[in-house]
Scaffold this active site. Structure first.
Site, mmCIF file in Angstrom:
data_model
loop_
_atom_site.group_PDB
_atom_site.id
_atom_site.type_symbol
_atom_site.label_atom_id
_atom_site.label_comp_id
_atom_site.label_asym_id
_atom_site.label_seq_id
_atom_site.Cartn_x
_atom_site.Cartn_y
_atom_site.Cartn_z
ATOM 1 C CE LYS A 71 37.813 9.889 49.092
ATOM 2 N NZ LYS A 71 39.182 10.499 49.824
ATOM 3 C CG ASP A 107 40.294 10.015 53.624
ATOM 4 O OD1 ASP A 107 41.229 9.070 53.233
ATOM 5 O OD2 ASP A 107 39.503 10.431 52.929
#
Ligand code: ATR
Length: 284
Positions: A71, A107
């Site tokens: 990420k 997210d």
């Protein structure tokens, strides 16, 4: 693109990635919306990440999800970043468009949507919120909580310095305090919401050993872990009569904007989709 002639491709890049539920989830939606496309697991080692991403648009990929441990690498590589990617320092969704790699973080919205759906729009506003953990997931959760109106947030983390760094980043938006790991009375006393953002309690990881004794009866408890679906924390909370939220909601809701960006249809999070994922977890 829906139902076009050229199949659209997407996937999840991770290392390892075989356990990911994303292919099942996106595959379910592709079928449901009758889209000619595919979503595949892509095991990519850290040293190959950049070259693999560069090759994907050439192979017809519309984009990809990015998971552990990529990420931050995706954040560094993306040519553009959306607000939540900038705020978290992490990218979980890549969108390839006209030769440009766009980095997004879904997210934050995933947690926010799940929180509102499971525990109500005012879940973060009812009183102090205790957050366990100070890693990447905690950052996304804190942004969502601050945005949802949390005024007092207590960060509880094993490594104090990490909690303090995170607290500094949110000092503007909320009243943030840091607490020592194990100070459950201080962290949970009077709290109205408890959120576990660590991976403790996940199958294969160490257990999360928290005493809920001081948590008020009316407080709600959320866990971002979804394997097992009911973690020991959520079970203990349920046995006390607390409302709970498991990690599947965040997983499903973070996928919605990604699917929409690649395939042009905003998919719905439904009880049927949840059932499909719950069954897959039971088989795993
Ligand atoms: P992620 O990006 O998934 O949040 P991470 O950045 O490695 O992963 O963060 C993991 C979180 O779990 C951290 O808050 C970590 O605490 P430290 O900052 O002290 O490392 C927490 N964590 C992991 N193992 C732990 C353990 N055995 N006891 C307490 N906390 C733990």
């Amino acid at each position: 693109m829906s139902g076009g002639i050229t199949p659209q491709l997407a996937g999840v890049i991770g290392w390892p990635v075989h356990h990911s539920l994303s292919p099942l989830m996106h595959g379910y939606w592709l079928k449901q919306y009758d889209i000619k496309g595919a979503y595949v697991p892509l095991p990519v080692a850290p040293q190959d990440f950049g070259r693999c991403v560069a090759a994907m648009p050439l192979m017809g990929f519309a984009g990809a999800n990015v998971t552990v441990p990529h990420k931050e690498a995706a954040f560094a590589l993306a040519a553009t970043l959306d607000e939540d990617a900038r705020a978290t320092g992490a990218v979980n969704t890549l969108v390839f468009e006209d030769g440009v790699v766009h980095g997004r973080n879904t997210d934050v919205r995933g947690f926010a949507a799940s929180l509102a759906e499971s525990l109500g729009e005012d879940a973060a506003k009812r009183g102090p919120v205790a957050v366990l953990g100070a890693g990447g997931a905690a950052r996304a959760v804190l942004i969502a909580l601050a945005r949802a109106g949390a005024r007092e947030i207590r960060i509880v983390n094993r490594t104090k310095e990490r909690a303090e760094n995170l607290a500094r980043a949110f000092a503007q938006s909320s009243n943030i305090r840091t607490m020592a790991w194990g100070d459950w009375a201080g962290a949970l006393g009077g709290a109205k919401l408890l959120v576990n953002t660590t991976s403790l309690g996940m199958t294969g990881k160490a257990p999360l050993d928290v005493s809920l004794e001081e948590l008020p009866r009316e407080a709600a408890v959320a866990d971002i872990v979804y394997n097992p679906l009911e973690t020991a924390l959520l079970r203990a909370a349920r046995e006390r009569g607390a409302r709970t939220m498991d990690g599947l909601g965040m997983l499903m809701h973070q996928a919605v904007p990604a699917f929409a960006a690649w395939f042009g249809v905003t998919p719905k999070v439904t009880p049927e989709l949840r059932d499909v994922l719950v069954k897959a977890l039971a088989r795993a």
